[in-house]
Design a protein around this motif. Structure first.
Motif, PDB file in Angstrom:
ATOM      1  N   ALA A 177       0.673  -0.815  -0.672  1.00 52.69           N
ATOM      2  CA  ALA A 177      -0.141  -0.318   0.505  1.00 52.69           C
ATOM      3  C   ALA A 177       0.681   1.276  -0.284  1.00 52.69           C
ATOM      4  O   ALA A 177       1.966   1.437   0.936  1.00 52.69           O
ATOM      5  CB  ALA A 177      -0.996  -0.132   0.988  1.00 52.69           C
ATOM      6  N   THR A 178       0.637   2.082  -0.848  1.00 52.73           N
ATOM      7  CA  THR A 178       1.251   3.256  -0.656  1.00 52.73           C
ATOM      8  C   THR A 178       0.279   4.217   0.562  1.00 52.73           C
ATOM      9  O   THR A 178      -0.717   4.144   0.629  1.00 52.73           O
ATOM     10  CB  THR A 178       0.342   4.438  -1.902  1.00 52.73           C
ATOM     11  N   VAL A 179       0.635   5.125   1.176  1.00 53.23           N
ATOM     12  CA  VAL A 179       1.157   5.850   2.669  1.00 53.23           C
ATOM     13  C   VAL A 179       0.266   6.996   1.880  1.00 53.23           C
ATOM     14  O   VAL A 179       1.535   7.597   1.308  1.00 53.23           O
ATOM     15  CB  VAL A 179       2.005   5.386   3.283  1.00 53.23           C
ATOM     16  N   VAL A 180      -0.595   7.870   2.511  1.00 51.36           N
ATOM     17  CA  VAL A 180      -1.434   8.453   2.281  1.00 51.36           C
ATOM     18  C   VAL A 180      -1.825   9.756   3.036  1.00 51.36           C
ATOM     19  O   VAL A 180      -2.811   9.095   3.683  1.00 51.36           O
ATOM     20  CB  VAL A 180      -1.677   9.011   0.659  1.00 51.36           C
ATOM     21  N   TYR A 181      -1.148  10.081   4.062  1.00 56.19           N
ATOM     22  CA  TYR A 181      -2.073  10.402   4.913  1.00 56.19           C
ATOM     23  C   TYR A 181      -3.134  11.231   5.250  1.00 56.19           C
ATOM     24  O   TYR A 181      -3.123  11.826   4.229  1.00 56.19           O
ATOM     25  CB  TYR A 181      -0.965  11.930   6.067  1.00 56.19           C
ATOM     26  N   PRO A 182      -4.075  11.550   5.926  1.00 56.40           N
ATOM     27  CA  PRO A 182      -5.089  12.096   5.644  1.00 56.40           C
ATOM     28  C   PRO A 182      -5.661  13.396   5.657  1.00 56.40           C
ATOM     29  O   PRO A 182      -4.978  13.332   6.371  1.00 56.40           O
ATOM     30  CB  PRO A 182      -6.295  11.104   6.895  1.00 56.40           C
ATOM     31  N   PRO A 183      -6.676  13.843   5.395  1.00 61.65           N
ATOM     32  CA  PRO A 183      -6.872  15.484   5.342  1.00 61.65           C
ATOM     33  C   PRO A 183      -6.814  15.841   6.643  1.00 61.65           C
ATOM     34  O   PRO A 183      -7.771  15.005   7.278  1.00 61.65           O
ATOM     35  CB  PRO A 183      -7.702  15.316   4.239  1.00 61.65           C
ATOM     36  N   VAL A 184      -6.712  16.727   7.290  1.00 56.48           N
ATOM     37  CA  VAL A 184      -6.948  17.436   8.942  1.00 56.48           C
ATOM     38  C   VAL A 184      -6.856  19.109   8.340  1.00 56.48           C
ATOM     39  O   VAL A 184      -6.047  20.087   7.832  1.00 56.48           O
ATOM     40  CB  VAL A 184      -5.317  17.443  10.045  1.00 56.48           C
ATOM     41  N   SER A 185      -8.211  19.307   8.729  1.00 57.74           N
ATOM     42  CA  SER A 185      -8.286  21.017   8.588  1.00 57.74           C
ATOM     43  C   SER A 185      -7.230  21.879   9.319  1.00 57.74           C
ATOM     44  O   SER A 185      -7.866  22.307  10.194  1.00 57.74           O
ATOM     45  CB  SER A 185      -9.430  20.919   9.375  1.00 57.74           C
ATOM     46  N   THR A 389       6.402   3.758  -1.104  1.00 63.28           N
ATOM     47  CA  THR A 389       7.226   4.739  -0.086  1.00 63.28           C
ATOM     48  C   THR A 389       5.957   6.631   0.048  1.00 63.28           C
ATOM     49  O   THR A 389       4.405   6.544  -0.179  1.00 63.28           O
ATOM     50  CB  THR A 389       7.466   5.696  -1.562  1.00 63.28           C
ATOM     51  N   PRO A 390       5.887   6.521   0.751  1.00 64.66           N
ATOM     52  CA  PRO A 390       4.929   7.613   2.005  1.00 64.66           C
ATOM     53  C   PRO A 390       5.030   9.223   0.519  1.00 64.66           C
ATOM     54  O   PRO A 390       5.727   9.387   0.613  1.00 64.66           O
ATOM     55  CB  PRO A 390       4.735   7.994   2.863  1.00 64.66           C
ATOM     56  N   LEU A 391       3.445   9.500   0.425  1.00 65.90           N
ATOM     57  CA  LEU A 391       3.246  10.445  -0.177  1.00 65.90           C
ATOM     58  C   LEU A 391       3.212  11.400   0.459  1.00 65.90           C
ATOM     59  O   LEU A 391       2.035  11.289   1.118  1.00 65.90           O
ATOM     60  CB  LEU A 391       2.063  10.423  -1.697  1.00 65.90           C
ATOM     61  N   HIS A 392       3.625  12.280   1.326  1.00 65.88           N
ATOM     62  CA  HIS A 392       3.488  13.969   2.542  1.00 65.88           C
ATOM     63  C   HIS A 392       4.848  14.433   2.558  1.00 65.88           C
ATOM     64  O   HIS A 392       5.498  14.004   1.424  1.00 65.88           O
ATOM     65  CB  HIS A 392       2.812  12.754   3.936  1.00 65.88           C
TER      66      HIS A 392
END
Length: 392
Positions: A177-185, A389-392
């Protein structure tokens, strides 16, 4: 390109629904599919889209008791007609990935967590369930686990909300799985110059979040703790029975109250193990340190001695020790540094990361033979390796 977004249920606005909002911004013309839908409890952003619910919607009381319908969810998901869609993005936790995608469509799953009540939290959920559920779970769970694993093969690309979840996807589904951190306002929060003498616990009151550790620890220390969150009456009643006079329960507070408490607390106390954990990021966006149990998503969001502190054992004594260690160097934590750290968890970062994954998957499918991005060799489907690879 016709786009469908699949979410497990739309009955509140929590972290999973914030992901749906961001996906709606990426694809304004997308249609949404879900198991059950309560339009009065979701945002205008979601309501602007065409929302199709499953046959569970027609069962009396389904919106209020949807979780008890778990055995019917596989049938409900597979009844949703997604023919004609070119891109399907499922938001998985509840479940959602079990839809049947058309052969030509790209199916990307954003996984908040493999279903906790079937996998790593199975025994905790069963022990806290009612008598009927405790009797039925050992019968139903093996069949649901088999379905859950089998439907992971309907996904072309998994995206995880943390490395912690990516490891569980690998464990249970044997998929990268590719890591994409969730959206935080993060922009909705700001530091305050007025810090008050209390610590804060915030979030849904459920047993696995271990708010009981904080209540017991602060009662024992005689220090002020504010608890914000709603949950089952029996869970809240149990916490109140163990709480001393220094522990205050505010229930389900309005956002303005939560925002104020996050900005003015000495620190957020986060004793549970979360897949990611949005509340700690919101606290740090408010410039406040986080004292968290060192497991799960907290290992990826809290930087020890810079944005907070981690304790290694999920126990009252370990938490008390961490509180005193924090107070010994409390003045060393800088709100501007803590807030700056949260930029990597912004909505903009999430959208950019998801767009990169989606574009990459669509490009791969166009480039490979047979038009669907898969090579069939000897009855097995072969794909290019997926990035971890994390995408952040």
């Amino acid at each position: 390109m016709r786009v469908a977004i699949v979410h497990y249920w739309l009955v509140s606005m929590r972290g999973g629904e914030k992901v749906i909002e961001a996906l709606c911004d990426l694809y304004p013309e997308a249609d949404i599919f879900t198991l059950v839908y309560d339009p009065g409890r979701v945002s205008d952003t979601i309501k602007k889209h065409k929302v199709t619910s499953s046959f569970l919607q027609r069962i009396p009381g389904a919106i209020g008791h949807y979780q008890s319908l778990l055995p019917l969810m596989p049938f409900a998901l597979e009844s949703l007609d997604l023919s004609g869609y070119d891109l399907i993005i499922s938001s998985e936790s509840g479940p959602a990935k079990g839809i049947i995608p058309p052969p030509h469509a790209a199916h990307i799953c954003y996984c908040h967590s493999p279903m906790r009540y079937l996998w790593d939290h199975y025994h905790a959920y069963r022990s806290s369930a009612g008598l009927l559920s405790r009797m039925m779970m050992p019968v139903l769970a093996p069949m649901l686990r088999t379905w859950d694993v089998n439907t992971s093969m309907r996904v072309d690309r998994f995206v995880a909300n943390s490395h912690h979840v990516a490891a569980r996807i690998s464990k249970y589904y044997r998929r990268p799985a590719t890591v994409v951190y969730p959206p935080v306002s993060t922009e909705d929060f700001a530091p305050s110059t007025q810090i008050e003498d209390f610590y804060l616990c915030a979030g849904q009151i459920v047993p696995y979040k271990r708010i009981d550790l904080a209540v017991e620890a602060f009662t024992k220390m005689g220090k002020n703790l504010v608890v914000i969150g709603d949950g089952k009456e029996q869970d809240i009643a149990r916490l109140k029975r163990m709480a001393g006079p220094t522990v205050t329960f505010l229930g389900r507070a309005p956002f303005a109250v939560l925002k104020e408490k996050l900005a003015r607390c000495r620190a957020l106390v986060f004793p549970g193990e979360e897949d990611f954990g949005i509340v700690p990021v919101e606290a740090m966006a408010s410039g406040r340190p986080v004292i968290a149990f060192g497991a799960g998503g907290a290992l990826e969001t809290v930087v020890p001695n810079l944005t907070g502190m981690l304790f290694e054992q999920q126990s009252v004594d370990a938490l008390i020790k961490a509180i005193y260690a924090f107070e010994a160097r409390e003045d060393a934590f800088r709100p501007d540094v803590i807030r700056a750290h949260t930029a990597q968890f912004s909505i903009r970062k999430f959208k950019a990361g998801m767009q990169t994954v989606i574009d990459d998957e669509l490009r791969l499918r166009r480039a490979l033979p047979f038009g669907d991005g898969k090579l069939s060799i000897g009855g097995f489907q072969m794909r290019e390796p997926e990035s971890a690879t994390p995408l952040h």
